[in-house]
Scaffold this motif. Structure first.
Motif, PDB file in Angstrom:
ATOM      1  N   ALA A 329     -14.634  -1.944 -85.531  1.00  0.00           N
ATOM      2  CA  ALA A 329     -15.484  -3.134 -85.612  1.00  0.00           C
ATOM      3  C   ALA A 329     -14.674  -4.418 -85.459  1.00  0.00           C
ATOM      4  N   TYR A 330     -13.562  -4.519 -86.178  1.00  0.00           N
ATOM      5  CA  TYR A 330     -12.787  -5.765 -86.154  1.00  0.00           C
ATOM      6  C   TYR A 330     -12.104  -5.985 -84.816  1.00  0.00           C
ATOM      7  N   SER A 331     -11.639  -4.909 -84.170  1.00  0.00           N
ATOM      8  CA  SER A 331     -10.912  -5.094 -82.905  1.00  0.00           C
ATOM      9  C   SER A 331     -11.844  -5.479 -81.755  1.00  0.00           C
ATOM     10  N   THR A 332     -13.147  -5.243 -81.891  1.00  0.00           N
ATOM     11  CA  THR A 332     -14.081  -5.541 -80.793  1.00  0.00           C
ATOM     12  C   THR A 332     -15.019  -6.700 -81.110  1.00  0.00           C
ATOM     13  N   ASP A 333     -14.803  -7.417 -82.230  1.00  0.00           N
ATOM     14  CA  ASP A 333     -15.575  -8.642 -82.486  1.00  0.00           C
ATOM     15  C   ASP A 333     -15.165  -9.723 -81.498  1.00  0.00           C
ATOM     16  N   ARG A 334     -16.136 -10.511 -81.097  1.00  0.00           N
ATOM     17  CA  ARG A 334     -15.826 -11.562 -80.113  1.00  0.00           C
ATOM     18  C   ARG A 334     -15.200 -12.781 -80.782  1.00  0.00           C
ATOM     19  N   ASP A 335     -15.602 -13.128 -82.004  1.00  0.00           N
ATOM     20  CA  ASP A 335     -15.029 -14.275 -82.708  1.00  0.00           C
ATOM     21  C   ASP A 335     -15.264 -14.129 -84.203  1.00  0.00           C
ATOM     22  N   ARG A 357     -14.460 -10.501 -74.669  1.00  0.00           N
ATOM     23  CA  ARG A 357     -15.049 -11.857 -74.674  1.00  0.00           C
ATOM     24  C   ARG A 357     -16.150 -11.981 -73.636  1.00  0.00           C
ATOM     25  N   SER A 358     -16.036 -11.247 -72.523  1.00  0.00           N
ATOM     26  CA  SER A 358     -17.054 -11.313 -71.479  1.00  0.00           C
ATOM     27  C   SER A 358     -18.274 -10.448 -71.789  1.00  0.00           C
ATOM     28  N   GLY A 359     -18.245  -9.693 -72.881  1.00  0.00           N
ATOM     29  CA  GLY A 359     -19.417  -8.934 -73.297  1.00  0.00           C
ATOM     30  C   GLY A 359     -19.447  -7.482 -72.856  1.00  0.00           C
ATOM     31  N   ASP A 360     -18.293  -6.868 -72.584  1.00  0.00           N
ATOM     32  CA  ASP A 360     -18.263  -5.454 -72.204  1.00  0.00           C
ATOM     33  C   ASP A 360     -18.519  -4.608 -73.447  1.00  0.00           C
ATOM     34  N   ARG A 361     -19.730  -4.056 -73.551  1.00  0.00           N
ATOM     35  CA  ARG A 361     -20.113  -3.293 -74.728  1.00  0.00           C
ATOM     36  C   ARG A 361     -19.616  -1.847 -74.692  1.00  0.00           C
TER      37      ARG A 361
END
Length: 418
Positions: A329-335, A357-361
């Protein structure tokens, strides 16, 4: 000449009576001998079956001896065995039959034993050699074999395809010095490039820092101070977290993974039972436990060039870190917004990975890293058509080359693994 009448005292009738008695005795003895020979040669079938049952359990290594003994016994019987020996044999057979009845052997089991005993004799093998039956595949073994062949065929088809752009020429376009791409479920290596080359790994070390910090099971809501000991004495880099800042362990772990905050990682490694040396020792012990044979750590930030590993080893680290929900969860949060010195002092952190950051889910875990000795590095776990794929890119020369390599590999994967 006048007729002379024989007297009753003549010895001729007595001689003839004795001759006939001798013939009768000879014929009687011959008849008894024929009867004994016929009875010995044609014993009841159940006796031979019982003898065969006795020999079924012989080991394979005694099969030749059992065969020789059986042949000798058959030869003696057919050539004329004495009635005494035959009666002795019949007594042992009767004893064996009595022991079978005494053990309360079910009739169905006896019939099955007789059938097993007769089958090797019909096939030309001695009764003791029943190992040929184990060579025949059982339904369970056939099912397991079919499953293994199906899995092998499925894994053999798991590869990057030329029609999807994966060719030797396009593979040469990867800028990184070391690349490793593996399917997590089947451990099928899809592509690699110097995957066993030992290299500095920079801030990818923070994945191991997070694993060891979570294994310590400290209270994540407890506050953690930034001290002078958390400053960078390797590269003398700066930080947005000033000395004296206070954050919870949750926030320290969050910004260390998402934005690669060095002082947050240093504070986590210092806040360990036994201090930072024990923390680094735990990092190396964890690496050995995961089978990372070419990996070594000297600090928790990755700012030292002596934090080294290989792309293949780091795929193991990615697999281990993926088991921690907080790391994913923490490594893939955007901000993330943190407050290191009160409600008015706030800092906004953003993810260091441009793909996130570009939204690659499709990315469920990632970590970037850079120092001059290591180049630009990134590790990614990506879900491609339901499959977890681990991508490790090390030593890319430019600030965007590692991301460009991941984009190219992602395109090959999405086309090939449909």
């Amino acid at each position: 000449m006048p007729y002379r009448q024989r007297t009753p005292s003549s010895p001729l009738p007595a001689f003839r009576f004795l001759a006939w008695l001798r013939y009768i005795a000879v014929f009687g003895l011959l008849w008894l001998n024929i009867g004994w020979t016929f009875g010995a040669t044609h014993e009841p079938p159940r006796h031979s079956s019982l003898r065969a049952v006795r020999h079924v359990s012989l080991p394979a290594r005694h099969a030749s001896k059992a065969k020789a003994r059986t042949a000798d016994k058959a030869k003696k019987v057919t050539t004329g065995q004495t009635p005494r020996r035959i009666a002795h044999k019949r007594k042992h057979v009767a004893d064996d039959e009595h022991s079978l009845h005494a053990s309360k052997l079910a009739p169905k089991s006896r019939r099955h034993g007789v059938r097993v005993a007769r089958e090797p004799r019909a096939s030309g093998r001695p009764p003791g050699m029943t190992t040929h039956r184990s060579r025949q595949p059982t339904p369970t073994s056939r099912m397991a074999g079919n499953t293994a062949r199906t899995a092998h065929a499925r894994h053999a088809g798991l590869r990057l395809l030329p029609r999807c752009g994966y060719t030797p020429r396009s593979r040469a376009l990867l800028r990184a010095r070391s690349v490793f791409v593996v399917d997590e479920r089947t451990q099928t290596v899809l592509t690699e490039k110097q995957a066993d080359r030992v290299m500095p790994i920079a801030s990818i070390s923070k994945l191991m820092t997070a694993v060891v910090a979570l294994d310590a099971r400290h209270a994540l809501n407890a506050p953690l101070n930034v001290t002078v000991q958390d400053q960078d004495f390797d590269k003398f880099t700066g930080s947005r977290l000033s000395v004296g800042s206070v954050l919870s362990r949750h926030d320290m772990l969050h910004i260390a993974l998402m934005s690669s905050e060095n002082r947050a990682a240093a504070a986590l490694s210092r806040d360990y039972a036994g201090g930072r040396p024990r923390f680094v020792a735990a990092m190396n012990a964890k690496a050995r436990a995961l089978g990372m044979r070419h990996t070594s750590f000297v600090n928790g930030t990755g700012l030292s060039p002596h934090n080294v590993s290989t792309a293949r080893d780091l795929a193991r680290l990615v697999a281990a870190a993926s088991r921690y929900p907080l790391i994913r969860a923490y490594s893939t949060d955007r901000d993330q917004m943190v407050f290191p010195g009160g409600p008015r002092a706030r800092l906004s952190y953003h993810n260091s990975n441009a793909l996130v950051r570009s939204g690659d889910r499709s990315i469920v875990l990632q970590k970037t890293g850079f120092i001059n000795e290591a180049g630009h590095c990134v590790v990614v776990r990506m879900i491609v058509h339901g499959r977890p794929i681990d991508i490790v890119v090390l030593g890319a020369p430019g600030p965007r080359d590692h991301i460009a390599d991941v984009i190219r590999i992602r395109r090959w994967l999405r086309c090939s693994l449909r």
